[in-house]
Design a protein around this motif. Sequence first.
Motif, PDB file in Angstrom:
ATOM      1  N   ALA A 124      91.498 118.177  13.543  1.00 27.08           N
ATOM      2  CA  ALA A 124      91.944 119.480  14.472  1.00 27.08           C
ATOM      3  C   ALA A 124      91.028 120.165  15.232  1.00 27.08           C
ATOM      4  N   SER A 125      89.615 120.333  14.536  1.00 25.85           N
ATOM      5  CA  SER A 125      88.530 120.554  15.273  1.00 25.85           C
ATOM      6  C   SER A 125      88.189 120.141  16.605  1.00 25.85           C
ATOM      7  N   ARG A 126      88.170 118.867  16.661  1.00 25.87           N
ATOM      8  CA  ARG A 126      87.774 118.043  17.595  1.00 25.87           C
ATOM      9  C   ARG A 126      88.862 117.515  18.432  1.00 25.87           C
ATOM     10  N   HIS A 127      90.053 117.752  17.938  1.00 27.54           N
ATOM     11  CA  HIS A 127      91.278 117.452  18.807  1.00 27.54           C
ATOM     12  C   HIS A 127      91.524 115.851  18.888  1.00 27.54           C
ATOM     13  N   CYS A 128      91.167 115.212  17.962  1.00 29.82           N
ATOM     14  CA  CYS A 128      91.458 113.587  17.886  1.00 29.82           C
ATOM     15  C   CYS A 128      91.778 112.850  16.767  1.00 29.82           C
ATOM     16  N   VAL A 129      92.182 111.751  16.786  1.00 27.87           N
ATOM     17  CA  VAL A 129      92.367 110.954  15.530  1.00 27.87           C
ATOM     18  C   VAL A 129      91.379 110.144  15.548  1.00 27.87           C
ATOM     19  N   CYS A 130      90.947 110.075  13.982  1.00 30.58           N
ATOM     20  CA  CYS A 130      89.922 109.329  13.623  1.00 30.58           C
ATOM     21  C   CYS A 130      90.399 107.990  12.997  1.00 30.58           C
ATOM     22  N   PHE A 131      89.746 107.008  13.148  1.00 24.20           N
ATOM     23  CA  PHE A 131      89.908 105.725  12.482  1.00 24.20           C
ATOM     24  C   PHE A 131      88.905 104.664  12.560  1.00 24.20           C
ATOM     25  N   TRP A 132      88.911 103.791  11.737  1.00 28.76           N
ATOM     26  CA  TRP A 132      87.686 102.924  11.442  1.00 28.76           C
ATOM     27  C   TRP A 132      88.033 101.431  11.550  1.00 28.76           C
ATOM     28  N   GLY A 133      86.911 100.746  12.110  1.00 27.67           N
ATOM     29  CA  GLY A 133      86.693  99.336  12.158  1.00 27.67           C
ATOM     30  C   GLY A 133      85.621  98.697  11.486  1.00 27.67           C
ATOM     31  N   TYR A 134      85.545  97.666  11.362  1.00 30.91           N
ATOM     32  CA  TYR A 134      84.510  96.920  10.773  1.00 30.91           C
ATOM     33  C   TYR A 134      83.842  95.745  11.465  1.00 30.91           C
ATOM     34  N   ASP A 135      82.610  95.605  11.448  1.00 30.29           N
ATOM     35  CA  ASP A 135      81.827  94.914  11.947  1.00 30.29           C
ATOM     36  C   ASP A 135      80.976  94.246  10.824  1.00 30.29           C
ATOM     37  N   ASN A 136      81.292  92.968  10.018  1.00 31.64           N
ATOM     38  CA  ASN A 136      80.989  92.682   8.660  1.00 31.64           C
ATOM     39  C   ASN A 136      80.992  93.917   7.942  1.00 31.64           C
ATOM     40  N   SER A 137      79.897  94.184   7.368  1.00 37.19           N
ATOM     41  CA  SER A 137      79.993  95.513   6.436  1.00 37.19           C
ATOM     42  C   SER A 137      79.661  96.804   6.877  1.00 37.19           C
ATOM     43  N   ARG A 138      79.723  96.822   8.326  1.00 35.54           N
ATOM     44  CA  ARG A 138      79.239  98.049   8.943  1.00 35.54           C
ATOM     45  C   ARG A 138      80.309  98.976   9.236  1.00 35.54           C
ATOM     46  N   GLU A 139      80.684  99.956   9.081  1.00 33.53           N
ATOM     47  CA  GLU A 139      81.876 100.761   9.296  1.00 33.53           C
ATOM     48  C   GLU A 139      81.455 101.483  10.593  1.00 33.53           C
ATOM     49  N   ILE A 140      82.374 101.302  11.568  1.00 33.51           N
ATOM     50  CA  ILE A 140      82.396 101.957  12.673  1.00 33.51           C
ATOM     51  C   ILE A 140      83.535 103.048  13.071  1.00 33.51           C
ATOM     52  N   THR A 141      83.165 104.393  13.180  1.00 30.78           N
ATOM     53  CA  THR A 141      84.105 105.267  13.240  1.00 30.78           C
ATOM     54  C   THR A 141      84.679 105.367  15.027  1.00 30.78           C
ATOM     55  N   PHE A 142      85.972 105.526  14.881  1.00 32.28           N
ATOM     56  CA  PHE A 142      86.427 105.633  16.723  1.00 32.28           C
ATOM     57  C   PHE A 142      87.305 106.888  16.418  1.00 32.28           C
ATOM     58  N   MET A 143      86.776 107.703  17.592  1.00 36.25           N
ATOM     59  CA  MET A 143      87.721 108.973  17.440  1.00 36.25           C
ATOM     60  C   MET A 143      88.563 108.873  18.885  1.00 36.25           C
ATOM     61  N   VAL A 144      89.754 109.126  18.811  1.00 37.58           N
ATOM     62  CA  VAL A 144      90.673 108.900  20.166  1.00 37.58           C
ATOM     63  C   VAL A 144      91.132 110.206  20.472  1.00 37.58           C
ATOM     64  N   ASP A 145      90.880 110.739  21.654  1.00 34.97           N
ATOM     65  CA  ASP A 145      91.341 111.976  21.834  1.00 34.97           C
ATOM     66  C   ASP A 145      92.792 112.440  22.083  1.00 34.97           C
ATOM     67  N   ASP A 146      93.125 113.455  21.401  1.00 38.07           N
ATOM     68  CA  ASP A 146      94.632 113.679  21.515  1.00 38.07           C
ATOM     69  C   ASP A 146      95.501 113.706  22.933  1.00 38.07           C
ATOM     70  N   ALA A 147      94.588 114.401  23.650  1.00 36.94           N
ATOM     71  CA  ALA A 147      95.180 114.333  25.062  1.00 36.94           C
ATOM     72  C   ALA A 147      95.479 112.938  25.797  1.00 36.94           C
ATOM     73  N   MET A 148      94.683 112.162  25.449  1.00 37.65           N
ATOM     74  CA  MET A 148      94.722 110.440  25.739  1.00 37.65           C
ATOM     75  C   MET A 148      96.223 110.101  25.067  1.00 37.65           C
ATOM     76  N   LEU A 149      96.477 110.288  23.863  1.00 37.06           N
ATOM     77  CA  LEU A 149      97.413 110.282  23.191  1.00 37.06           C
ATOM     78  C   LEU A 149      98.600 110.560  23.665  1.00 37.06           C
ATOM     79  N   ARG A 150      98.557 111.848  24.106  1.00 39.20           N
ATOM     80  CA  ARG A 150      99.767 112.456  24.824  1.00 39.20           C
ATOM     81  C   ARG A 150     100.088 111.920  26.193  1.00 39.20           C
TER      82      ARG A 150
END
Length: 95
Positions: free
Chosen positions: A26-52
């Motif tokens: 809520a503080s960043r107004h985004c949805v966070c989700f995670w992907g993996y490149d081998n064992s590396r965790e990659i954080t993605f944040m998609v702006d809620d305005a884009m989703l709307r």
Amino acid sequence: MALLDPARQKLITVLDFPNPSRSYDASRHCVCFWGYDNSREITFMVDDAMLRNLQPGVGSDERSVLGVFDEFREKVLEIAKKQYVGGPQNRYSIS
């Protein structure tokens, strides 16, 4: 996972999304989700305005925004895969 493309002689980065978890920040107004490149965790944040924009008229509360993310998950993951370039960066913003 990086694979060698024999036709182009370059590394192709493979990004996977085995974890269906996502959370609303809520503080960043985004949805966070995670992907993996081998064992590396990659954080993605998609702006809620884009989703709307994907579903006009949806509410701006957490439940509504997460619902839109879930409905358009495959589209958002495709955008994330196109945006990801590998390397040291481990956080990406989609807006």
